[in-house]
Design a protein around this motif. Structure first.
Motif, PDB file in Angstrom:
ATOM      1  N   ASP A  18       0.871  -1.175   0.000  1.00 48.64           N
ATOM      2  CA  ASP A  18       0.000   0.000   0.000  1.00 48.64           C
ATOM      3  C   ASP A  18       0.914   1.233   0.000  1.00 48.64           C
ATOM      4  N   ILE A  19       1.016   1.907  -1.137  1.00 52.06           N
ATOM      5  CA  ILE A  19       1.926   3.040  -1.289  1.00 52.06           C
ATOM      6  C   ILE A  19       1.127   4.329  -1.248  1.00 52.06           C
ATOM      7  N   VAL A  20       1.468   5.197  -0.277  1.00 51.23           N
ATOM      8  CA  VAL A  20       0.804   6.495  -0.126  1.00 51.23           C
ATOM      9  C   VAL A  20       1.880   7.575  -0.124  1.00 51.23           C
ATOM     10  N   TRP A  21       1.774   8.510  -1.060  1.00 48.49           N
ATOM     11  CA  TRP A  21       2.716   9.631  -1.118  1.00 48.49           C
ATOM     12  C   TRP A  21       2.210  10.752  -0.218  1.00 48.49           C
ATOM     13  N   LEU A  22       3.026  11.190   0.733  1.00 47.50           N
ATOM     14  CA  LEU A  22       2.666  12.311   1.598  1.00 47.50           C
ATOM     15  C   LEU A  22       3.084  13.629   0.953  1.00 47.50           C
ATOM     16  N   ASP A  23       4.193  13.627   0.244  1.00 48.49           N
ATOM     17  CA  ASP A  23       4.639  14.723  -0.613  1.00 48.49           C
ATOM     18  C   ASP A  23       5.618  14.131  -1.615  1.00 48.49           C
ATOM     19  N   ASP A  24       6.329  14.967  -2.360  1.00 48.00           N
ATOM     20  CA  ASP A  24       7.202  14.450  -3.414  1.00 48.00           C
ATOM     21  C   ASP A  24       8.431  13.707  -2.872  1.00 48.00           C
ATOM     22  N   GLN A  25       8.785  13.950  -1.608  1.00 49.66           N
ATOM     23  CA  GLN A  25       9.966  13.329  -1.016  1.00 49.66           C
ATOM     24  C   GLN A  25       9.628  12.319   0.090  1.00 49.66           C
ATOM     25  N   THR A  26       8.376  12.205   0.471  1.00 53.40           N
ATOM     26  CA  THR A  26       7.980  11.347   1.588  1.00 53.40           C
ATOM     27  C   THR A  26       6.930  10.347   1.123  1.00 53.40           C
ATOM     28  N   VAL A  27       7.170   9.092   1.438  1.00 54.46           N
ATOM     29  CA  VAL A  27       6.246   8.035   1.042  1.00 54.46           C
ATOM     30  C   VAL A  27       6.011   7.111   2.239  1.00 54.46           C
ATOM     31  N   ARG A  28       4.822   6.512   2.258  1.00 56.69           N
ATOM     32  CA  ARG A  28       4.513   5.508   3.274  1.00 56.69           C
ATOM     33  C   ARG A  28       4.153   4.220   2.537  1.00 56.69           C
ATOM     34  N   ILE A  29       4.910   3.173   2.836  1.00 55.72           N
ATOM     35  CA  ILE A  29       4.663   1.857   2.236  1.00 55.72           C
ATOM     36  C   ILE A  29       4.289   0.924   3.383  1.00 55.72           C
ATOM     37  N   ASN A  30       3.052   0.437   3.374  1.00 60.43           N
ATOM     38  CA  ASN A  30       2.557  -0.459   4.424  1.00 60.43           C
ATOM     39  C   ASN A  30       2.881   0.083   5.819  1.00 60.43           C
TER      40      ASN A  30
ATOM     41  N   VAL B 183       5.093   2.136   6.812  1.00 55.02           N
ATOM     42  CA  VAL B 183       6.498   2.481   7.048  1.00 55.02           C
ATOM     43  C   VAL B 183       6.779   3.757   6.261  1.00 55.02           C
ATOM     44  N   GLN B 184       7.093   4.840   6.991  1.00 51.34           N
ATOM     45  CA  GLN B 184       7.323   6.131   6.347  1.00 51.34           C
ATOM     46  C   GLN B 184       8.804   6.303   6.026  1.00 51.34           C
ATOM     47  N   LEU B 185       9.084   6.735   4.786  1.00 49.67           N
ATOM     48  CA  LEU B 185      10.457   6.911   4.322  1.00 49.67           C
ATOM     49  C   LEU B 185      10.640   8.297   3.709  1.00 49.67           C
ATOM     50  N   GLU B 186      11.773   8.914   4.008  1.00 44.79           N
ATOM     51  CA  GLU B 186      12.174  10.170   3.382  1.00 44.79           C
ATOM     52  C   GLU B 186      13.101   9.811   2.227  1.00 44.79           C
ATOM     53  N   LEU B 187      12.652  10.106   1.025  1.00 43.17           N
ATOM     54  CA  LEU B 187      13.408   9.721  -0.160  1.00 43.17           C
ATOM     55  C   LEU B 187      14.396  10.807  -0.555  1.00 43.17           C
ATOM     56  N   PRO B 188      15.495  10.449  -1.146  1.00 42.49           N
ATOM     57  CA  PRO B 188      15.916   9.138  -1.619  1.00 42.49           C
ATOM     58  C   PRO B 188      16.842   8.402  -0.662  1.00 42.49           C
ATOM     59  N   HIS B 189      17.054   8.932   0.546  1.00 39.80           N
ATOM     60  CA  HIS B 189      18.103   8.393   1.415  1.00 39.80           C
ATOM     61  C   HIS B 189      17.653   7.293   2.371  1.00 39.80           C
ATOM     62  N   GLN B 190      16.444   7.335   2.855  1.00 44.82           N
ATOM     63  CA  GLN B 190      16.018   6.325   3.821  1.00 44.82           C
ATOM     64  C   GLN B 190      15.581   5.040   3.119  1.00 44.82           C
ATOM     65  N   THR B 191      15.860   3.923   3.784  1.00 45.49           N
ATOM     66  CA  THR B 191      15.425   2.617   3.302  1.00 45.49           C
ATOM     67  C   THR B 191      14.849   1.834   4.478  1.00 45.49           C
ATOM     68  N   TYR B 192      14.066   0.809   4.161  1.00 44.66           N
ATOM     69  CA  TYR B 192      13.516  -0.058   5.197  1.00 44.66           C
ATOM     70  C   TYR B 192      13.817  -1.507   4.836  1.00 44.66           C
ATOM     71  N   ASP B 193      14.374  -2.220   5.794  1.00 43.09           N
ATOM     72  CA  ASP B 193      14.634  -3.643   5.686  1.00 43.09           C
ATOM     73  C   ASP B 193      14.105  -4.265   6.971  1.00 43.09           C
ATOM     74  N   TYR B 194      13.230  -5.252   6.861  1.00 44.83           N
ATOM     75  CA  TYR B 194      12.599  -5.838   8.047  1.00 44.83           C
ATOM     76  C   TYR B 194      13.615  -6.350   9.056  1.00 44.83           C
ATOM     77  N   ARG B 195      14.824  -6.647   8.635  1.00 49.40           N
ATOM     78  CA  ARG B 195      15.843  -7.156   9.554  1.00 49.40           C
ATOM     79  C   ARG B 195      16.515  -6.044  10.344  1.00 49.40           C
ATOM     80  N   ARG B 196      16.504  -4.820   9.795  1.00 52.22           N
ATOM     81  CA  ARG B 196      17.223  -3.717  10.453  1.00 52.22           C
ATOM     82  C   ARG B 196      16.352  -2.494  10.744  1.00 52.22           C
ATOM     83  N   GLY B 197      15.157  -2.427  10.189  1.00 54.84           N
ATOM     84  CA  GLY B 197      14.300  -1.267  10.380  1.00 54.84           C
ATOM     85  C   GLY B 197      14.636  -0.165   9.387  1.00 54.84           C
ATOM     86  N   VAL B 198      14.227   1.061   9.725  1.00 49.62           N
ATOM     87  CA  VAL B 198      14.455   2.210   8.845  1.00 49.62           C
ATOM     88  C   VAL B 198      15.870   2.716   9.048  1.00 49.62           C
ATOM     89  N   LYS B 199      16.545   2.960   7.946  1.00 49.29           N
ATOM     90  CA  LYS B 199      17.905   3.519   7.990  1.00 49.29           C
ATOM     91  C   LYS B 199      17.951   4.783   7.190  1.00 49.29           C
TER      92      LYS B 199
END
Length: 135
Positions: free
Chosen positions: A105-117, A119-135
């Motif tokens: 479920d992909i929801v864009w909050l703005d052009d640089q911020t997205v929420r996938i299921n 999990v909120q990410l600031e693009l393009p630098h943040q990533t999410y891996d279930y083993r390590r969380g948000v980086k």
């Protein structure tokens, strides 16, 4: 005396061939092991089995493609999210990896911020891996 000299020359040639063969064999085995480690831990293209959703940011800067991976009978489904840079000539980047998930479920909050299921990410630098969380 001449036979001893020829024997020593032949012995050196055989020794050089043996060292060369061991060196080439060592390089071959090292290359195979290196490729195996890369394929096992860093090559995410093998997880891109089925594209389930694709979403472009409001400004058109990024596109996120979510893939569903079926690991087989003994492993649960995995969702892999890939960030595509629409306005830059960069390779796609893995930004989301969730185990035991079948939807994205992909929801864009703005052009640089997205929420996938959730999990909120600031693009393009943040990533999410279930083993390590948000980086």
């Amino acid at each position: 005396m001449l036979l001893d000299h020829d024997y020593e020359d032949e012995k050196k040639k055989v020794y050089k061939k043996l060292i060369k063969s061991f060196f080439i064999g060592f390089l071959l085995i090292t290359g195979l092991i290196t490729y195996g480690v890369y394929w096992l831990f860093y090559d995410y293209s093998r997880f891109k089995q089925e594209l389930i959703v694709e979403s472009t940011s409001p400004g058109g800067t990024y596109t996120i493609k979510a893939y569903l991976n079926n690991g087989g009978a003994t492993v649960s489904y995995t969702v892999l999210g890939e960030l595509v840079f629409n306005q830059q000539n960069k390779r796609p980047k893995k930004i989301y990896w969730q185990y035991r998930e079948e939807n994205a479920d992909i929801v864009w909050l703005d052009d640089q911020t997205v929420r996938i299921n959730q999990v909120q990410l600031e693009l393009p630098h943040q990533t999410y891996d279930y083993r390590r969380g948000v980086k």
